[in-house]
Design an enzyme around this catalytic site. Sequence first.
Site: not given
Length: 473
Positions: A232-233
């Site tokens: 995600h990051e």
Amino acid sequence: MPSGGAEGRAEVIATLSRLAHEQVVSSTTRDLLDAAEPLCDRLPADSDDAALIRVTRRDVDRARKLPADFVAERARAASQSIQVWREARPRNDFATFRPYLERMVEFARRTADYLGYTEHPYDALLDGYEPEMTSREVAALFAQLRDGTVPLLRAVVARASAVDAGVLRQEYAEEPVRRFALAIVRAFGYDLDRGRLDTSAHPFSTGFNRNDVRITTRYGRQSLGALFGAFHEAGHAMYSQGSAPSLERTPLAGGASNGIHESQSRLWENLVGRSRAFWQHAFPALQQHFPTQLRATDAEAFYRAVNRVEPSLIRVEADEVTYNLHIILRFELEQGLVAGAIAPQNLPEIWNAKMTEYLGVTPPADTDGVMQDIHWSGGLIGYFPSYTIGNVVSVQFFEAARRAHPDLVDRIRRGEFATLLGWLREHVHTHGRKFFPRDLLERATGTPLTPVPYLDYLRAKYHEIYGIQSRAG
Ligand code: ZN
């Protein structure tokens, strides 16, 4: 940061917020803008220079409506309130947090009044996260999503035993998880010469310029959640790393909106990282890291396990099907708070009732209920819709990339991510903040914001995983 530093930092942030604000609204900036604006007519609308003038004018107009003292006062109050929330949440102590929350809601209402709005005060706040979007549009989008999701969730819950996620509930040592996560995000295209992966209580990404964009994830003792946190990051970070060098150190550096940013993180986390094709590629490598835990599992069973749907209390741990219901709940509460229809003191009760209604689960304590997110403590009201907009847009982008490259999924199955990243670079990342989200989306996909591809994606994926018969006609 040590907790004792909070007060000192609150003062620093208040001062910096004031100085930044004063620069933006200064007569120097205004004179430069006034001189540049007449040139706009002679520039192509999508040129960097025209966008620079357009976007800066918007930023300045918005900032000029807020008095510098108010900005500083709000920043100081937010720092204090976040600190109180940090201490009160684990103690399940809403009563201590409440006056701070009331203050932040009051700041949000005053912010809306300063900024102005035509229909709903929430519009003024939303516009700070999703430029040019209104709560009416969000409400319409969310209604379609809710109507599409609730029957799907009901069908999935009825067949809950079809997916066994037991394989995930074992000990996974941190170091091999970290090594695997790092190898995958590097393969996605996250440039580690211009980034790094660290550990924090909550995963986040932060950037100082396009050549220094860092990410974190967190490791649970019985969880591979750190992988998805890192995917995600990395999605956020690759967006920042991909912004055109020509936009660096201008107001155009960064992302088009929070929602567009979230579309990038969710795309890599879910459309890639929770896809069958991806695990067909990556599972053997993960199995080598954990030969004992994954001995009796194959790629298909693992794919199903990481896509298990279960209504739960915590937004950040929610699966793809239930996630947006958490956001819709927050959006409704925020609108009520800002309009004065909901008093902060009644929030825990209303929160729990809505959780029961939408998700069928009731928080046993405010810690895992109304106090779970940091956002409201810091005055970030109007922010939550961006998460769901990101989910919706992630599928629109992915489908557009697949139209351009029909073998995209086969490439992912071969561990080849450069085609996807290349498409995102060209159509999304390189533009930074040049275009409003609406324009960026139309340019990239040829269509406006629509939940239809997202709902189609959810239904196709989860009908198949849970063996639900699609009803035709
Ligand atoms: Zn995110």
